[in-house]
Design a protein around this motif. Structure first.
Motif, mmCIF file in Angstrom:
data_model
loop_
_atom_site.group_PDB
_atom_site.id
_atom_site.type_symbol
_atom_site.label_atom_id
_atom_site.label_comp_id
_atom_site.label_asym_id
_atom_site.label_seq_id
_atom_site.Cartn_x
_atom_site.Cartn_y
_atom_site.Cartn_z
ATOM 1 N N TYR A 1 0.834 -1.195 0.000
ATOM 2 C CA TYR A 1 0.000 0.000 0.000
ATOM 3 C C TYR A 1 0.870 1.246 0.000
ATOM 4 N N PHE A 2 0.465 2.220 -0.781
ATOM 5 C CA PHE A 2 1.135 3.497 -0.843
ATOM 6 C C PHE A 2 0.137 4.580 -0.481
ATOM 7 N N VAL A 3 0.635 5.690 0.012
ATOM 8 C CA VAL A 3 -0.193 6.859 0.286
ATOM 9 C C VAL A 3 0.248 7.944 -0.681
ATOM 10 N N ILE A 4 -0.699 8.463 -1.456
ATOM 11 C CA ILE A 4 -0.418 9.517 -2.426
ATOM 12 C C ILE A 4 -1.192 10.755 -1.997
ATOM 13 N N VAL A 5 -0.472 11.830 -1.744
ATOM 14 C CA VAL A 5 -1.080 13.096 -1.327
ATOM 15 C C VAL A 5 -0.948 14.066 -2.487
ATOM 16 N N ILE A 6 -2.062 14.669 -2.899
ATOM 17 C CA ILE A 6 -2.040 15.649 -3.979
ATOM 18 C C ILE A 6 -2.486 17.003 -3.432
ATOM 19 N N GLY B 1 0.626 19.658 -7.032
ATOM 20 C CA GLY B 1 -0.592 19.868 -7.809
ATOM 21 C C GLY B 1 -1.482 18.641 -7.810
ATOM 22 N N ALA B 2 -2.504 18.695 -8.663
ATOM 23 C CA ALA B 2 -3.466 17.594 -8.733
ATOM 24 C C ALA B 2 -2.992 16.467 -9.637
ATOM 25 N N GLU B 3 -1.997 16.716 -10.476
ATOM 26 C CA GLU B 3 -1.509 15.705 -11.405
ATOM 27 C C GLU B 3 -0.471 14.808 -10.742
ATOM 28 N N HIS B 4 -0.605 13.492 -10.981
ATOM 29 C CA HIS B 4 0.377 12.541 -10.481
ATOM 30 C C HIS B 4 0.422 11.357 -11.437
ATOM 31 N N PRO B 5 1.552 10.635 -11.499
ATOM 32 C CA PRO B 5 1.710 9.568 -12.478
ATOM 33 C C PRO B 5 1.193 8.205 -12.041
ATOM 34 N N HIS B 6 0.543 8.107 -10.898
ATOM 35 C CA HIS B 6 0.148 6.812 -10.364
ATOM 36 C C HIS B 6 -1.259 6.439 -10.802
ATOM 37 N N GLN B 7 -1.468 5.162 -11.016
ATOM 38 C CA GLN B 7 -2.778 4.638 -11.377
ATOM 39 C C GLN B 7 -3.207 3.636 -10.306
ATOM 40 N N SER B 8 -4.499 3.574 -10.061
ATOM 41 C CA SER B 8 -5.023 2.644 -9.081
ATOM 42 C C SER B 8 -6.356 2.099 -9.584
ATOM 43 N N PRO B 9 -6.613 0.808 -9.415
ATOM 44 C CA PRO B 9 -7.895 0.285 -9.873
ATOM 45 C C PRO B 9 -9.066 0.796 -9.047
ATOM 46 N N GLN B 10 -8.867 0.973 -7.761
ATOM 47 C CA GLN B 10 -9.931 1.461 -6.892
ATOM 48 C C GLN B 10 -9.337 2.436 -5.867
ATOM 49 N N PRO B 11 -9.064 3.699 -6.259
ATOM 50 C CA PRO B 11 -8.471 4.620 -5.289
ATOM 51 C C PRO B 11 -9.485 5.031 -4.226
ATOM 52 N N ASP B 12 -9.003 5.239 -3.028
ATOM 53 C CA ASP B 12 -9.819 5.755 -1.934
ATOM 54 C C ASP B 12 -9.542 7.249 -1.822
ATOM 55 N N VAL B 13 -10.567 8.062 -2.020
ATOM 56 C CA VAL B 13 -10.421 9.507 -1.978
ATOM 57 C C VAL B 13 -10.951 10.007 -0.644
ATOM 58 N N TYR B 14 -10.154 10.766 0.072
ATOM 59 C CA TYR B 14 -10.554 11.352 1.336
ATOM 60 C C TYR B 14 -10.650 12.860 1.161
ATOM 61 N N ASP B 15 -11.826 13.435 1.427
ATOM 62 C CA ASP B 15 -12.023 14.867 1.322
ATOM 63 C C ASP B 15 -11.852 15.459 2.718
ATOM 64 N N LEU B 16 -10.815 16.247 2.913
ATOM 65 C CA LEU B 16 -10.497 16.812 4.213
ATOM 66 C C LEU B 16 -10.985 18.237 4.306
ATOM 67 N N ARG B 17 -11.951 18.500 5.168
ATOM 68 C CA ARG B 17 -12.483 19.842 5.423
ATOM 69 C C ARG B 17 -12.709 20.589 4.120
ATOM 70 N N GLY B 18 -13.375 19.953 3.218
ATOM 71 C CA GLY B 18 -13.495 20.480 1.873
ATOM 72 C C GLY B 18 -14.654 21.302 1.585
#
Length: 97
Positions: A5-10, A80-97
């Motif tokens: 598992y990796f954590v990707i922060v954008i 920024g919002a762009e990143h080179p990683h792909q995931s079949p089912q990414p989990d998106v967490y919206d923090l105080r959005g």
């Protein structure tokens, strides 16, 4: 083997600090030479390397041993919002959005 598992922060450039932290919070680096201490404020870090603030905050929470160093390699932070990683089912967490 278990999956890796990796954590990707954008959007690290959108970080918000409260109070006077932009001027008063300081980050230190040393070149290991006499007089080699350099100081940078949080405001300058956000302007130059916004991803580094997130990395240093997370690294400070990890254990200071072999496990902590292995976990550091599993973190990817992008300004920024762009990143080179792909995931079949990414989990998106919206923090105080």
């Amino acid at each position: 083997w278990p999956p890796t598992y990796f954590v990707i922060v954008i959007n690290a450039e959108k970080i918000v600090l409260t109070g006077k932290k932009l001027q008063q919070k300081k980050y230190y680096t040393h070149s290991h030479y006499p007089g080699g201490l350099k100081t940078t404020t949080a405001g300058d870090m956000i302007a130059k390397k916004p991803a580094r603030i997130i990395e240093l905050a997370v690294y400070g929470m990890l254990p200071k041993d072999k496990l902590g160093h292995q976990l550091q390699t599993k973190l990817e932070v992008y300004a920024g919002a762009e990143h080179p990683h792909q995931s079949p089912q990414p989990d998106v967490y919206d923090l105080r959005g």
